[in-house]
Design an enzyme around this catalytic site. Sequence first.
Site, PDB file in Angstrom:
ATOM      1  N   ASP B  24      -5.856   5.820 -10.918  1.00 53.20           N
ATOM      2  CA  ASP B  24      -7.029   5.921 -10.231  1.00 53.20           C
ATOM      3  C   ASP B  24      -7.780   4.491 -11.145  1.00 53.20           C
ATOM      4  O   ASP B  24      -7.824   4.819 -11.674  1.00 53.20           O
ATOM      5  CB  ASP B  24      -7.971   7.228 -10.832  1.00 53.20           C
ATOM      6  CG  ASP B  24      -7.335   8.748 -10.017  1.00 53.20           C
ATOM      7  OD1 ASP B  24      -6.458   8.536  -9.822  1.00 53.20           O
ATOM      8  OD2 ASP B  24      -8.111   9.716 -10.465  1.00 53.20           O
ATOM      9  N   LYS B  81      -7.611  10.258  -1.682  1.00 54.01           N
ATOM     10  CA  LYS B  81      -7.867  11.362  -1.623  1.00 54.01           C
ATOM     11  C   LYS B  81      -8.634  11.382  -0.145  1.00 54.01           C
ATOM     12  O   LYS B  81      -9.442  11.547  -0.562  1.00 54.01           O
ATOM     13  CB  LYS B  81      -8.801  11.956  -3.294  1.00 54.01           C
ATOM     14  CG  LYS B  81      -8.109  12.051  -4.144  1.00 54.01           C
ATOM     15  CD  LYS B  81      -8.580  12.511  -4.978  1.00 54.01           C
ATOM     16  CE  LYS B  81      -8.174  12.223  -6.374  1.00 54.01           C
ATOM     17  NZ  LYS B  81      -6.724  12.645  -6.359  1.00 54.01           N
ATOM     18  N   GLY B 153      -9.950  15.262 -15.465  1.00 51.75           N
ATOM     19  CA  GLY B 153     -11.180  14.845 -15.503  1.00 51.75           C
ATOM     20  C   GLY B 153     -11.304  15.292 -16.828  1.00 51.75           C
ATOM     21  O   GLY B 153     -12.271  15.355 -17.054  1.00 51.75           O
ATOM     22  N   GLY B 214      -5.024  15.985 -16.810  1.00 43.81           N
ATOM     23  CA  GLY B 214      -5.201  15.634 -18.435  1.00 43.81           C
ATOM     24  C   GLY B 214      -4.615  15.331 -18.929  1.00 43.81           C
ATOM     25  O   GLY B 214      -4.471  14.815 -20.271  1.00 43.81           O
ATOM     26  N   SER B 236      -8.499   9.823 -14.819  1.00 45.80           N
ATOM     27  CA  SER B 236      -9.850   9.485 -15.867  1.00 45.80           C
ATOM     28  C   SER B 236      -9.123   8.519 -17.254  1.00 45.80           C
ATOM     29  O   SER B 236     -10.123   7.754 -17.022  1.00 45.80           O
ATOM     30  CB  SER B 236     -10.396  10.124 -16.403  1.00 45.80           C
ATOM     31  OG  SER B 236     -10.653  11.011 -15.203  1.00 45.80           O
TER      32      SER B 236
END
Lengths: 194, 294
Positions: B24, B81, B153, B214, B236
């Site tokens: 990301d 997205k 996240g 995750g 993240s």
Amino acid sequence: MTKIGVLALQGAVREHINALQESGAEAVSVKRIDELNNLDGLVIPGGESTAMRRLIDKYEFLEPLKAFAKVKPVFGTCAGLILMAKTIEGQDTAHLELIDMTVERNAFGRQKDSFEAELHIKGVGEDVNGVFIRAPYIMDVGEDVEVLSIHNDRIVAARQGHFLCAAFHPELTDDYRLHQFFVQMVAEKKKVIA
Amino acid sequence: MLKTGTDRVKRGMAEMQKGGVIMDVINAEQAKIAEASGAVAVMALERVPADIRAAGGVARMADPTIVEEVLNAVSIPVMAKARIGHIVEARVLESMGVDYLDESEVLTPADEVFHLNKRDFTVPFVCGARDLGEASRRIGEGASMLRTKGEPGTGNIVEAVRHMRMIQGQIRKVSAMSEDELMTEAKNLGAPYEILLQIKKDGRLPVVNFAAGGVATPADAALMMELGADGVFVGSGIFKSANPEKFARAIVEATTHYRDYELIAQLSKGLGTAMKGIDISTLLPGDRMQERGW
């Protein structure tokens, strides 16, 4: 039986192993330098060439691969073709520099322009289904390079001595003719070495 | 004679990403760091999932300026997205030349009944799935790639592990079934029969399945590969860590060499702090992104 490795740092490894086995060769994945030992040939698969190059550098694969290629056949598809080219359009440096040709990355456009087309491949056959995914093409070849296939005036497969390359993905289809062609190249080279 | 947008071309694109890490990013600078670190693709976003979670409100498709900036910054594929069921966001991103769309539960769903008919699009789609029924429905709608939903996240791998184990276990179960048991299983799973039949015959999904939601450390990435993931999405986990470049490189290497534990030990040394993370049990039901979609 000939034993052929598939460079397994990243990309479509399983499909190549399957296609090689269907073509009558023993096939293994190669993640470490010592796994190049005892192989008769090597396939460099499709994937992301920038990601593969970073892992090649990280594990000091570049020189062992070049040394392997001096004596053994190598077949690169898509990203593998880019890694084998002597010159890459718009870049100052290339990678393994095995085939005397200039290639352009993502030359057919982005993913939405990716396509399938029927190809004629010299020495391999007619109506070979070419799957082009964000594919490169060969802009120019040196005099020792034999052009094997042209699609819409663009070179998409070539051979120089014991090196073979394709801009498309024969490993994504059930048509194993190009893999059979490479297995034959490996078998012939093995005879010469022996 | 020349065919674009075929299943083979759309699924094949995802096959080329196997064994790799998709990261990301929220701007050109991060995209360049990701590419230099060996990412096989980047996901262009306005905010990473951890920040979407913190910001609250409605999360939508990224500003096209950001997507364009990332498209121009790197030579690797760019994903983006769209909200679940948001036909126009998906069409807008497709028109911009994005290479892969994620119909994503990280964004607030636009339709609570229908997912996108992804067969209508030339651009391929990746979708999240928690079990084989959900995975088969998405494939039925035309998804060319799957990923676990995990819990985005959170920096907590537990939900991604749950989803990967669930799907792998269900594939083994279906593979061992006799054909006369399959229709009832299709009914129970809510899975299209023909797709379940193909999974039974092949012993695997007809599209690649990445881990997502995750992943925060090199060991997390290697764990997901060990459990059968074809590759890893890191949201993240990279740009919320203390040292994004080092984390990115280490996660890429751990994904390639996921069974080389000495190497993973080396890679994990002195990485600095991973993202802080959230215990799943502290999340309110409404904050669980994995419950979005069906």
